[in-house]
Design a protein around this motif. Structure first.
Motif, short mmCIF file in Angstrom:
data_model
loop_
_atom_site.label_atom_id
_atom_site.label_comp_id
_atom_site.label_asym_id
_atom_site.label_seq_id
_atom_site.Cartn_x
_atom_site.Cartn_y
_atom_site.Cartn_z
N PRO A 44 106.66 23.13 61.90
CA PRO A 44 106.01 22.29 60.88
C PRO A 44 106.59 22.52 59.49
O PRO A 44 106.92 23.65 59.13
CB PRO A 44 104.54 22.75 60.94
CG PRO A 44 104.63 24.18 61.35
CD PRO A 44 105.81 24.28 62.27
N TRP A 45 106.71 21.44 58.74
CA TRP A 45 107.16 21.48 57.36
C TRP A 45 106.21 20.62 56.53
O TRP A 45 105.62 19.68 57.05
CB TRP A 45 108.58 20.94 57.21
CG TRP A 45 109.58 21.80 57.91
CD1 TRP A 45 110.05 21.65 59.19
CD2 TRP A 45 110.19 22.99 57.40
NE1 TRP A 45 110.93 22.65 59.50
CE2 TRP A 45 111.03 23.49 58.42
CE3 TRP A 45 110.11 23.66 56.19
CZ2 TRP A 45 111.79 24.65 58.25
CZ3 TRP A 45 110.87 24.81 56.02
CH2 TRP A 45 111.70 25.29 57.05
N GLY A 46 106.07 20.94 55.25
CA GLY A 46 105.20 20.14 54.40
C GLY A 46 105.38 20.47 52.94
O GLY A 46 105.83 21.56 52.59
N MET A 47 105.04 19.50 52.10
CA MET A 47 105.14 19.69 50.66
C MET A 47 104.10 18.84 49.95
O MET A 47 103.75 17.76 50.43
CB MET A 47 106.53 19.34 50.16
CG MET A 47 106.94 17.90 50.37
SD MET A 47 108.64 17.53 49.85
CE MET A 47 108.43 17.41 48.09
N GLN A 92 92.30 22.16 46.29
CA GLN A 92 93.28 22.54 45.27
C GLN A 92 94.15 23.69 45.75
O GLN A 92 95.37 23.69 45.53
CB GLN A 92 92.59 22.92 43.97
CG GLN A 92 93.57 23.37 42.89
CD GLN A 92 92.91 23.70 41.57
OE1 GLN A 92 91.80 23.26 41.29
NE2 GLN A 92 93.58 24.49 40.75
N TRP A 93 93.57 24.68 46.38
CA TRP A 93 94.34 25.83 46.88
C TRP A 93 95.44 25.37 47.82
O TRP A 93 96.58 25.84 47.75
CB TRP A 93 93.40 26.82 47.58
CG TRP A 93 94.11 28.04 48.06
CD1 TRP A 93 94.38 29.17 47.34
CD2 TRP A 93 94.67 28.25 49.36
NE1 TRP A 93 95.07 30.07 48.13
CE2 TRP A 93 95.25 29.53 49.37
CE3 TRP A 93 94.72 27.50 50.53
CZ2 TRP A 93 95.90 30.07 50.48
CZ3 TRP A 93 95.36 28.03 51.64
CH2 TRP A 93 95.94 29.30 51.62
N THR A 94 95.14 24.41 48.69
CA THR A 94 96.13 23.89 49.64
C THR A 94 97.23 23.13 48.89
O THR A 94 98.41 23.27 49.21
CB THR A 94 95.45 22.99 50.69
OG1 THR A 94 94.50 23.79 51.39
CG2 THR A 94 96.45 22.40 51.65
N ALA A 95 96.86 22.34 47.89
CA ALA A 95 97.86 21.63 47.08
C ALA A 95 98.81 22.63 46.43
O ALA A 95 100.03 22.44 46.45
CB ALA A 95 97.17 20.78 46.01
N PHE A 98 101.18 24.31 49.12
CA PHE A 98 102.27 23.47 49.59
C PHE A 98 103.24 23.10 48.48
O PHE A 98 104.35 22.65 48.74
CB PHE A 98 101.73 22.24 50.32
CG PHE A 98 101.37 22.55 51.75
CD1 PHE A 98 102.27 22.31 52.77
CD2 PHE A 98 100.14 23.09 52.06
CE1 PHE A 98 101.95 22.62 54.08
CE2 PHE A 98 99.80 23.41 53.36
CZ PHE A 98 100.71 23.17 54.38
N ALA A 99 102.86 23.32 47.22
CA ALA A 99 103.78 23.14 46.10
C ALA A 99 104.58 24.40 45.85
O ALA A 99 105.62 24.36 45.18
CB ALA A 99 103.00 22.75 44.84
N SER A 100 104.14 25.53 46.40
CA SER A 100 104.75 26.83 46.09
C SER A 100 106.06 27.08 46.82
O SER A 100 106.85 27.90 46.38
CB SER A 100 103.77 27.95 46.45
OG SER A 100 103.71 28.12 47.87
N GLY A 101 106.27 26.46 47.93
CA GLY A 101 107.47 26.74 48.73
C GLY A 101 107.31 27.94 49.64
O GLY A 101 108.28 28.37 50.26
N ALA A 102 106.09 28.51 49.74
CA ALA A 102 105.87 29.66 50.61
C ALA A 102 106.23 29.31 52.05
O ALA A 102 105.80 28.29 52.57
CB ALA A 102 104.40 30.11 50.53
N ASP A 107 100.82 29.06 58.33
CA ASP A 107 100.05 30.19 58.87
C ASP A 107 98.78 30.42 58.06
O ASP A 107 97.89 31.14 58.51
CB ASP A 107 100.89 31.48 58.84
CG ASP A 107 102.09 31.41 59.75
OD1 ASP A 107 102.05 30.66 60.74
OD2 ASP A 107 103.09 32.11 59.46
N ARG A 108 98.69 29.81 56.87
CA ARG A 108 97.59 30.07 55.96
C ARG A 108 96.59 28.93 55.85
O ARG A 108 95.63 29.02 55.09
CB ARG A 108 98.17 30.41 54.59
CG ARG A 108 99.02 31.68 54.66
CD ARG A 108 99.92 31.89 53.48
NE ARG A 108 99.20 32.10 52.26
CZ ARG A 108 99.78 32.24 51.08
NH1 ARG A 108 101.08 32.20 50.97
NH2 ARG A 108 99.06 32.41 50.01
#
Length: 175
Positions: A44-47, A92-95, A98-102, A107-108
């Motif tokens: 999975p990938w996402g941004m 907001q935490w999810t936004a 997914f903006a962080s590039g982690a 997994d989170r």
């Protein structure tokens, strides 16, 4: 002759600098989405994406603008499909994740994928998810505009959308 009232700054026709453009667009509030896709190996990938808009109802089509070098874009183009998760006001935490590039973002968060999904669904964080078939990618500068023909919509818990503008997140105001 046209007169500008209440405007200060540059002369019309002069080229905008990147920071001026960023400041202008930052003052334009928008909804927040996470675009997700699986690559050919099933990873999975996402941004986080705020560059999203509807294009047409027939056929139902939207567009997203993704960073040209992102692994999410690579997965979208490889599989030819993606999901658009429209985040609700509690995500907001999810936004930010997914903006962080982690690398461990999936997994989170809780996510779901089955044979009918075009990309991972963030059911706990999204008020709606659109499953899209990728159409007509178009490179513009350092981003790629991808048109998505919507082949299905999943509605989640009805909650107000998460908004972003002026470099902060907020919820849709209650009436």
């Amino acid at each position: 002759m046209t007169e500008s009232i209440g405007m200060v700054g540059r002369v019309a026709g002069a080229a905008a600098r990147g920071e001026e453009f960023r400041a202008m667009m930052g003052a334009f509030p928008t909804g927040v989405a996470v675009v997700t896709a699986l690559d050919g190996a099933g990873r999975p990938w996402g941004m986080t994406c705020s560059s999203l808009c509807s294009v047409t109802l027939d056929p139902p089509t939207l567009l997203v603008c993704l960073r040209g070098e992102s692994p999410t874009l690579a997965a979208v183009l490889e599989r030819g499909e993606f999901a658009v998760n429209l985040l609700h006001d509690g995500a907001q935490w999810t936004a930010e994740l997914f903006a962080s590039g982690a690398r461990d973002r999936f997994d989170r968060v809780a996510w779901h994928f089955d044979g009918g999904c075009a990309g991972p669904h963030l059911r706990r964080d999204a008020h709606s998810v659109a499953d899209c078939r990728a159409r007509t990618p178009l490179r513009v500068g350092d981003h790629v505009v991808v048109f998505g023909e919507v082949r299905g919509v999943t509605r989640g818990t009805p909650r107000p959308p998460l908004l972003h503008g002026l470099r902060r997140y907020t919820a849709w105001p209650h009436a």
